[in-house]
Design an enzyme around this catalytic site. Sequence first.
Site, short mmCIF file in Angstrom:
data_model
loop_
_atom_site.label_atom_id
_atom_site.label_comp_id
_atom_site.label_asym_id
_atom_site.label_seq_id
_atom_site.Cartn_x
_atom_site.Cartn_y
_atom_site.Cartn_z
N LYS A 107 -11.99 -0.46 -0.52
CA LYS A 107 -11.17 0.33 -1.45
C LYS A 107 -11.87 0.39 -2.81
O LYS A 107 -12.83 1.13 -2.95
CB LYS A 107 -9.76 -0.23 -1.48
CG LYS A 107 -9.09 0.08 -0.14
CD LYS A 107 -7.70 -0.44 0.03
CE LYS A 107 -7.15 0.11 1.35
NZ LYS A 107 -6.48 -0.88 2.16
N HIS A 113 -5.37 -3.97 -2.05
CA HIS A 113 -5.19 -2.93 -3.09
C HIS A 113 -5.21 -3.50 -4.50
O HIS A 113 -4.99 -2.77 -5.45
CB HIS A 113 -3.87 -2.18 -2.86
CG HIS A 113 -3.98 -1.10 -1.84
ND1 HIS A 113 -4.59 0.11 -2.09
CD2 HIS A 113 -3.59 -1.04 -0.55
CE1 HIS A 113 -4.54 0.87 -1.02
NE2 HIS A 113 -3.95 0.19 -0.06
N SER A 136 0.80 -1.23 0.00
CA SER A 136 0.00 0.00 0.00
C SER A 136 0.83 1.28 0.00
O SER A 136 0.33 2.32 -0.38
CB SER A 136 -0.95 -0.01 1.19
OG SER A 136 -0.24 -0.26 2.40
C1 LIG Z 1 -6.40 -1.09 3.61
C2 LIG Z 1 -5.77 -2.39 3.81
C3 LIG Z 1 -6.32 -3.33 4.68
C4 LIG Z 1 -7.50 -3.00 5.55
O1 LIG Z 1 -8.68 -2.91 4.82
P1 LIG Z 1 -9.96 -2.18 5.46
O2 LIG Z 1 -11.10 -2.79 4.73
O3 LIG Z 1 -9.80 -0.72 5.24
O4 LIG Z 1 -9.97 -2.53 6.91
C5 LIG Z 1 -5.72 -4.57 4.78
N1 LIG Z 1 -4.61 -4.87 4.06
C6 LIG Z 1 -4.04 -3.98 3.22
C7 LIG Z 1 -2.84 -4.36 2.45
C8 LIG Z 1 -4.59 -2.71 3.07
O5 LIG Z 1 -4.03 -1.84 2.26
#
Ligand SMILES: *Cc1c(COP(=O)(O)O)cnc(C)c1O
Length: 404
Positions: free
Chosen positions: A246, A215, A187
């Site tokens: 996301k 992502h 990320s």
């Molecule tokens: C954003 C993210 C999460 C968490 O996801 P949410 O649905 O926002 O809790 C988990 N793993 C990675 C790699 C992320 O970028």
Amino acid sequence: MTTTAARPQLAYLKDQMDELKRKGTHFKLRVLEDECAPECTFDGQHVINLASNNYLGLTTHPKLREAAIEATKKYGVGPGAVRTIAGTMKLHMELEEKIARFKNVEACVVFQSGFTANAGTVSAILGKEDFIISDELNHASIIDGARLSRAKILVFRHKDVAHAEEHLASVKDQPGRKLLITDGVFSMDGDIGPLPGLCDIAEKYGAIMMVDDAHSSGVLGRNGRGTIDHFDVHGRVDIQVGTLSKAIGAIGGYVCGSRDLIDFLYHRARPFLFSTSHPPSVTATCIAAFDVLEQEPQLIEQLWKNTKFFKKELGTLGFNIGGANTPASETPITPIIVGDGKLTMEFSRELFKNGVMATGIAFPTVAEGKARIRTIMTATHTQDEMERALEILGRVAKKMGIIS
Ligand SMILES: *Cc1c(COP(=O)(O)O)cnc(C)c1O
């Protein structure tokens, strides 16, 4: 009665916040006053938004909006209990079946967030005699899950398959189970995990293979099926995690795998057992989002078209967008490496004043000396919006001596 702010018990927290202020990494939450869109208003300031994870613009997609409203009218606003007591609604089952079909796996369980999906799964499937072999840049929710499991954690250098193999070899004669785990897309740098190599060594050493595609879902692979599809390693990854927060545009997380894995998680994953699941509006929104992934592939095409243009222009302006002493981005996440934490935060604030929302990220989220502005391109940014954002980025960075 005095206010709670005056009580001395928590004074040490204020001291720590004062320390952050001295370092220049203290922040105030920016408040969005309208919808999450390529152009929007935070704290009264109109900006081009380069900070959201709204890859496909689904936060405001008419079909998703409609699905949320319809589900609320038909099923109310909440499930009324945790899933295992009386809170499993038909919509929850429908979404899980839909995701399982989309990912071409036997079964799926949806969690409240990607964070709880990772933390709840890793902590449920392993115990203190087991081993977790984990990329150094894996997401915080994986790290927390690993800690909760009490398994021994062996961290390998970022994307270094040989180093991961060294760890696997070092514990191969130990009785515990081994879990090899990576983010699909990282990320902070936007680079892609080395799935084929990791699958090879997982198979060689009989390790469980797990990928967090937060992502990558909606971004990589056919219709956004993620990195497993991107690399065509179907059937070689035991546990696939994804997020609904996301590209999918709403909130939630999910785990895909065998029927046995999912049944086990229904019985043992603590966020599933002890915390209420999504309201009908969220679940229906996510169902509609997977329909959009299938029916509107042009969104993903546009996302990549925009990404290529934006990256190329950032490079032309002379920005360090990774690749030298940081990983090179391969996705719509493009970091602008500044280095110094304080300068990065000032850059972010100046950009904001000039009409661009791009978050500064410093230590401890990224390594010391690798502070950056993170930009994320979406399918719904127009050519004009990208060009205006680039003009502002270039102008502000020159004035601050970040580029020449
Ligand atoms: C954003 C993210 C999460 C968490 O996801 P949410 O649905 O926002 O809790 C988990 N793993 C990675 C790699 C992320 O970028």
